[in-house]
Design a protein around this motif. Structure first.
Motif, PDB file in Angstrom:
ATOM      1  N   ASP A 241       9.734   4.983 -10.207  1.00 27.71           N
ATOM      2  CA  ASP A 241       8.268   3.565  -9.551  1.00 27.71           C
ATOM      3  C   ASP A 241       8.059   4.617  -8.001  1.00 27.71           C
ATOM      4  O   ASP A 241       7.135   3.080  -7.744  1.00 27.71           O
ATOM      5  N   LEU A 251       7.357  -2.952 -13.713  1.00 32.54           N
ATOM      6  CA  LEU A 251       8.476  -3.147 -13.755  1.00 32.54           C
ATOM      7  C   LEU A 251       9.142  -4.616 -14.294  1.00 32.54           C
ATOM      8  O   LEU A 251       9.308  -4.721 -13.502  1.00 32.54           O
ATOM      9  N   ASN A 254      10.846  -6.996 -12.561  1.00 35.03           N
ATOM     10  CA  ASN A 254      10.251  -7.546 -11.374  1.00 35.03           C
ATOM     11  C   ASN A 254       9.005  -7.628 -11.096  1.00 35.03           C
ATOM     12  O   ASN A 254       9.679  -9.176 -10.755  1.00 35.03           O
ATOM     13  N   SER A 325       7.708  -6.625  -5.844  1.00 32.08           N
ATOM     14  CA  SER A 325       7.214  -4.876  -6.298  1.00 32.08           C
ATOM     15  C   SER A 325       7.070  -4.113  -4.840  1.00 32.08           C
ATOM     16  O   SER A 325       5.879  -4.890  -4.390  1.00 32.08           O
ATOM     17  N   THR A 327       7.454  -0.749  -2.197  1.00 30.52           N
ATOM     18  CA  THR A 327       7.983   0.682  -1.701  1.00 30.52           C
ATOM     19  C   THR A 327       7.063   1.113   0.324  1.00 30.52           C
ATOM     20  O   THR A 327       6.033   0.947   0.334  1.00 30.52           O
TER      21      THR A 327
END
Length: 383
Positions: A241, A251, A254, A325, A327
């Protein structure tokens, strides 16, 4: 029942390995490795050297018959007529409104034989969608998801690793292409593809049913042994991911879904409007003519924080979009993400705020991929 797939928990051939060595998580009904050693070391192993993923949970289908090309041209946005034998291409399946049913990879194995690889979360949906539209075509759709295994070997040392176990050269295998290969008693289709942004290969192992996993373990162990000198690491879904986000890849569920079109998702490169007809064409042409009202962008946090899906994107205290998304980038050491904003707010270097737990965190709209392509990714110049 979907060929026996509707069980409480689904597993790949390597479940016992994952159970022994990894932290497991549920993904699309599968018990899959989230990480082994850790997301960051696995991520950096792929960026700097090589890592291997079990991607058997993804769906795989063979499309054969005299109308296979016409059928795929009807259900996919990509013009498969332009593909040579051995070529693979990213494509989309859309509904009549132009919304994305799934993003898939299609390979032309023979003139009238194709392989489609789809997302794990859409295995049943995609199969049902194809079956529902096959009646006017002379084709056969064979679900081989449970009789094959699939591994992804990714990173700048992936070629060096795999060449140690292959019986023919991989260096002349071009990006997005593949060919049949053999290793001892293992029959493979090896493609130079992946979803990490790095150079890499995906290995489809034929004739390997779930209840007879021995061949899958043999191939997996051969890959791990071949990559020892390069520091190869087995990698889980966590690193998969973070890697795909750094590369700016979508993704499903998402960043794309049945309410988002390829034009909005910046995936128009996979839509061939010159085809006479495909599902969703009219709706997409209408949207193309009228203009889109939202577009997918990448952003990089300029302050500490980690963006997550559903977080709001603000401009002058006004909500203009939503994160899809996000991160903490192991490579860039900062928060990064993707989301949808109006086109007038999508220019690179534009400043926005991400609302993270009630706090406005400043971010900058940036081009994707997020990393320096001279140093990282399959097109890197510095070896």
């Amino acid at each position: 029942m979907f060929n026996g797939e509707k069980m409480s928990k689904l597993r790949t051939h390597l479940y016992e390995f994952h159970k022994k060595h990894a932290r497991l998580t549920d993904f699309a009904g599968f018990e899959m490795p989230l990480w082994y050693e850790g997301i960051v070391p696995e991520h950096m192993s792929v960026r700097n050297s090589v890592g291997v993923f079990d991607v058997t949970h993804m769906g795989r289908y063979l499309i054969t018959g005299s109308d296979s090309t016409n059928f795929l041209n009807f259900i996919l946005t990509r013009n498969v007529s332009l593909m040579d034998v051995g070529q693979g291409r990213y494509s989309l399946m859309c509904n009549e409104a132009g919304g994305i049913i799934d993003d898939v990879f299609v390979f032309r194995l023979e003139e009238e034989k194709f392989l489609i690889v789809c997302n794990a979360s859409n295995r049943e949906k995609d199969y049902s969608w194809m079956k529902a539209h096959v009646r006017n075509f002379s084709v056969k759709i064979l679900n081989i998801s449970n009789t094959t295994a699939m591994f992804a070997v990714q990173g700048p040392k992936s070629l060096n690793t795999l060449q140690l176990i292959m019986n023919s050269s991989l260096s002349n295998l071009s990006y997005n292409s593949g060919r049949p290969m053999e290793i001892d008693d293992l029959n493979l289709f090896v493609s130079r593809t992946g979803y990490t942004g790095e150079d890499g290969f995906e290995l489809l192992l034929w004739d390997c049913p779930l209840d007879k996993p021995e061949k899958a373990y043999k191939l997996w162990n051969m890959i791990l042994e071949a990559g020892k000198n390069y520091g190869i690491k087995p990698c889980g879904l966590g690193a998969r991911d973070t890697l795909r986000i750094e590369a700016g890849f979508c993704l499903y569920g998402n960043d794309i879904n049945e309410t988002i079109t390829p034009l909005e998702a910046k995936l128009e490169f996979a839509v061939h409007f010159e085809k006479s007809s495909f599902i969703g064409k009219e709706a997409l042409l209408k949207q193309k003519s009228e203009g889109i009202k939202r577009i997918r962008v990448g952003f990089r946090l300029l302050e500490r924080g980690v963006p997550r899906p559903k977080y709001k994107i603000l401009l002058n205290n006004r909500v203009i979009g939503e994160v899809t998304s996000g991160t903490f980038s192991p490579l860039l050491r900062c928060g990064i993400g993707m989301g949808y904003v109006p086109p007038e707010n999508a220019n690179p270097k534009s400043l926005v705020n991400i609302l993270i737990r009630g706090k406005k965190v400043q971010a900058e709209i940036v081009d994707m991929p997020f990393y320096d392509t001279m140093k990282y990714g399959r097109k890197r110049k510095l070896k």
